[in-house]
Design an enzyme around this catalytic site. Structure first.
Site, PDB file in Angstrom:
ATOM      1  N   LEU A 134      39.175  49.851 -55.273  1.00 20.54           N
ATOM      2  CA  LEU A 134      39.091  51.005 -56.178  1.00 20.54           C
ATOM      3  C   LEU A 134      37.659  51.144 -56.675  1.00 20.54           C
ATOM      4  CD1 LEU A 134      40.192  53.137 -58.301  1.00 20.54           C
ATOM      5  CD2 LEU A 134      40.507  51.181 -59.834  1.00 20.54           C
ATOM      6  N   ALA A 155      37.939  46.016 -57.601  1.00 23.22           N
ATOM      7  CA  ALA A 155      37.587  47.274 -58.262  1.00 23.22           C
ATOM      8  C   ALA A 155      36.192  47.217 -58.859  1.00 23.22           C
ATOM      9  CB  ALA A 155      38.613  47.605 -59.346  1.00 23.22           C
ATOM     10  N   GLU A 156      35.452  48.276 -58.584  1.00 23.94           N
ATOM     11  CA  GLU A 156      34.159  48.502 -59.236  1.00 23.94           C
ATOM     12  C   GLU A 156      34.446  49.488 -60.347  1.00 23.94           C
ATOM     13  OE1 GLU A 156      31.631  46.836 -58.360  1.00 23.94           O
ATOM     14  OE2 GLU A 156      32.360  46.058 -56.454  1.00 23.94           O
ATOM     15  N   THR A 157      34.298  49.060 -61.575  1.00 25.50           N
ATOM     16  CA  THR A 157      34.821  49.871 -62.679  1.00 25.50           C
ATOM     17  C   THR A 157      33.720  50.393 -63.613  1.00 25.50           C
ATOM     18  OG1 THR A 157      35.442  47.754 -63.630  1.00 25.50           O
ATOM     19  CG2 THR A 157      37.188  49.019 -62.627  1.00 25.50           C
TER      20      THR A 157
END
Ligand SMILES: NC(=O)c1ccc[n+]([C@@H]2O[C@H](COP(=O)([O-])OP(=O)(O)OC[C@H]3O[C@@H](n4cnc5c(N)ncnc54)[C@H](O)[C@@H]3O)[C@@H](O)[C@H]2O)c1
Ligand SMILES: N[C@@H](CCC=O)C(=O)O
Length: 581
Positions: A134, A155-157
């Protein structure tokens, strides 16, 4: 007339930025294909084959592990979000190719009759989906984990990124870089600057304020197909917290540049001052064209302000004082650290991208970096190809002690693991590496030892010893949790290495996990499921539960955080280099 790409127009990216962004997926795919095709005999193998087919230097040359047969292709649509998500997409670009990455949320594909988001949620919930990548908000990662608490998620958030400007900075350059970092892509980049922290006399500097306003004033706000536009529209009309940030001040704040709505989703940039530590603007990601000014009496106080935020994606320092740069590099909690330049625009391989703290979920290996693909596979232990037995005299004292502790039946296995740890440390983890060696900009990837828990559920004690050895080699402060008391020599090793040992049965372990705010956990002889259940799928708990291998390049990863450091290494063309520790 020059026409922006369809995707670029949909995101509101202006032409100059769309052209730049278009190159990023190409570079990422080139890096992946280099990793998958290079020859030699160093050892790592593309995950989808499961066969030991030669080497892959950009995987790090792992002796001692082969990937488990997962059939997972990094580029396969449901797990990776399609090519658009192989690297972080800019400004929330929706992938049409792949339902998990959103697509057009309103369109219903004729063949399924299901809305993409419903379809995405169903895919996430389906246990046949082995992993999801994500690129999106931290809240979205939470939503994914609510759908499926045990979802393996990379995930890179979100980010709440700041640039610190000290009195020793070149204030003109600093103002230019703050302006571009805050308002490029209309601030809709995870890497964008949302705060500038002015240290000491810079807080009162009329010159800095004037230069900042001049720089921002020079940006033309217009439709993306206007070639002179520097700031385009938002990806969607502002609502919720972003609308609040564009329209409402908190107590003590004032606009030095008030944003104006000039189109459905188009806003001129806003700059507010008087942002106080602990206020909403200090800690909240808004993802739009609004910048807050904070002040601090000293560099350390400024770093405290920046580190107080839950996120740790990009961060910047403007200072020409080498001691300040050293101090900032020693303390700043961010995955991408930029000195005397802007904080957006990471280039694949040059500035591998990814954050710390709430800016990353899962293993945290950086996109566009040398370890990213490791997290996409599962690994089996394997004989290091062509390795000779390693004599004990080759090892340093701690490693020799680890060898002596090992059961004789496991000694060769441990020796190979220790040799692999050593090679991984000297080749990759133990030094800041600048793979591109540019003269005008230093770009080093470095590894920072990080606290972790090793949870031993059962199996050979040699596996626990091997994992502890990997953590000790990289200097990570770990603790060990075991269901049963390890042997006396291993216990003594833990004590002498300053490692806390807790004996915890399943119930006690679950209770403790439920109370952990964040953790990195290496599970041996068990699975990630009990942790997912106990933590309700908290994205702040990262779990490595794969087979224990001899490969140091893989086994050290739970104990290290990657940090990409980028420093402008010239001043008006005159080279100026720094020692990046
Ligand atoms: N760290 C990074 O590398 C990076 C890069 C870009 C953006 N971001 C972050 O992303 C956010 C903005 O981008 P965005 O608007 O695309 O983020 P978002 O979290 O709103 O959406 C991300 C993707 O997830 C999809 N999605 C959301 N809910 C879903 C569900 N239930 N099922 C299936 N798919 C679902 C969306 O359609 C979208 O494609 C910001 O917080 C920004 O910081 C991070
Ligand atoms: N890699 C991009 C950020 C991606 C998120 O929007 C950059 O470095 O600016």
């Amino acid at each position: 007339m020059f026409k922006p790409a369809r995707q670029a127009a949909r995101t509101g990216a202006v032409i100059a930025e769309a052209l730049w962004a278009a190159g990023v997926p190409r570079d990422a795919l080139r890096l992946v294909s280099l990793a998958a095709t290079s020859g030699g005999d160093e050892g790592a193998i593309p995950a989808q084959t499961g066969t030991r087919s030669g080497a892959c230097p950009s995987f790090g040359g792992d002796e001692g592990a082969i990937p488990a047969q997962t059939g997972t292709r990094p580029e396969a649509c449901p797990t990776s979000g399609g090519n658009d998500d192989a690297i972080p997409a800019e400004t929330g670009t929706r992938s049409e190719a792949c339902p998990t990455s959103g697509g057009n949320d309103e369109a219903i594909p004729a063949q399924t009759g299901t809305r993409p988001r419903d379809l995405g949620s169903r895919l996430i919930a389906d246990p046949r989906i082995e992993r999801v990548i994500l690129t999106g908000a931290y809240e979205t990662a939470e939503r994914f984990r609510r759908i499926r608490p045990d979802l393996p998620l990379l995930a890179e958030t979100s980010g709440k990124n700041a640039i610190i400007v000290t009195p020793s900075a070149d204030l003109d350059l600093a103002a230019h870089d703050v302006a571009y970092s805050a308002f490029g892509h209309a601030g809709q980049k995870c890497s964008a600057a949302s705060l500038v922290v002015l240290v000491g006399s810079v807080a009162d500097s009329e010159r800095f304020r004037r230069q900042l306003l001049d720089a921002v004033g020079a940006y033309r706000v217009a439709d993306p197909w206007d070639e002179s536009a520097r700031i385009g529209p938002l990806i969607a009309p502002a609502e919720g917290k972003l609308l609040r940030a564009l329209t409402t001040l908190e107590p003590g704040q004032s606009w030095i540049l008030e944003p104006r709505q000039i189109g459905d989703a188009t806003w001129t940039p806003g700059i507010r001052e008087g942002v106080l530590p602990g206020s909403e603007f200090h800690t909240t990601e808004y993802f739009g064209p609004v910048l807050g000014i904070m002040t601090a009496p000293t560099l350390d106080a400024a770093i405290d302000i920046v580190n107080a935020v839950d996120y740790g994606l990009t961060s910047g320092l403007h200072s020409l004082d080498e001691r300040e740069i050293d101090r900032w590099l020693a303390r700043i909690e961010a995955g991408n650290a930029y000195v005397n330049r802007g904080i957006t625009g990471a280039i694949v391989a040059r500035q591998p991208f990814g954050g710390w703290k709430k800016s990353s979920v899962g293993p945290g290996t950086k996109a566009g970096g040398p370890s990213y693909l490791f997290a996409l596979g599962s690994w089996h232990d394997a004989d290091p190809a062509g390795a000779d037995p390693v004599p004990a005299s080759n090892f340093a004292a701690t490693a020799r002690r680890i060898l002596r502790i090992a059961d004789p039946a496991d000694r060769d296995w441990i020796a190979q693991a220790l040799a692999s740890d050593e090679a991984a440390y000297t080749g990759e983890f133990g030094r800041a590496r600048d793979v591109q060696g540019m003269s005008v900009e230093q770009n080093a990837l470095r590894y920072v030892p990080t606290p972790a828990i090793v949870r031993f559920e059962g199996g050979r004690e040699a596996e626990l010893l091997r994992v502890v050895a990997a953590a000790i080699r990289v200097g990570a402060p770990i603790e060990v949790s075991a269901v049963a008391l390890p042997s006396a020599p291993l216990r003594e090793l833990l004590i002498d290495s300053g490692i806390t040992l807790r004996i915890e049965d399943a119930a006690r372990w679950s209770t403790r996990v439920a109370g952990l705010a964040e953790a990195r956990i290496r599970v041996i002889g068990g699975s990630a499921d009990p942790i997912a259940r106990a933590s309700n799928g908290s994205p702040r708990i990262a779990v490595w539960a794969g087979e224990v291998t001899r490969a140091g390049r893989i086994e050290a990863l739970p104990f290290l955080r990657e940090q990409a450091v980028s420093i402008t290494a010239h001043r008006f063309g005159t080279p100026r280099r720094y020692d990046i520790p």
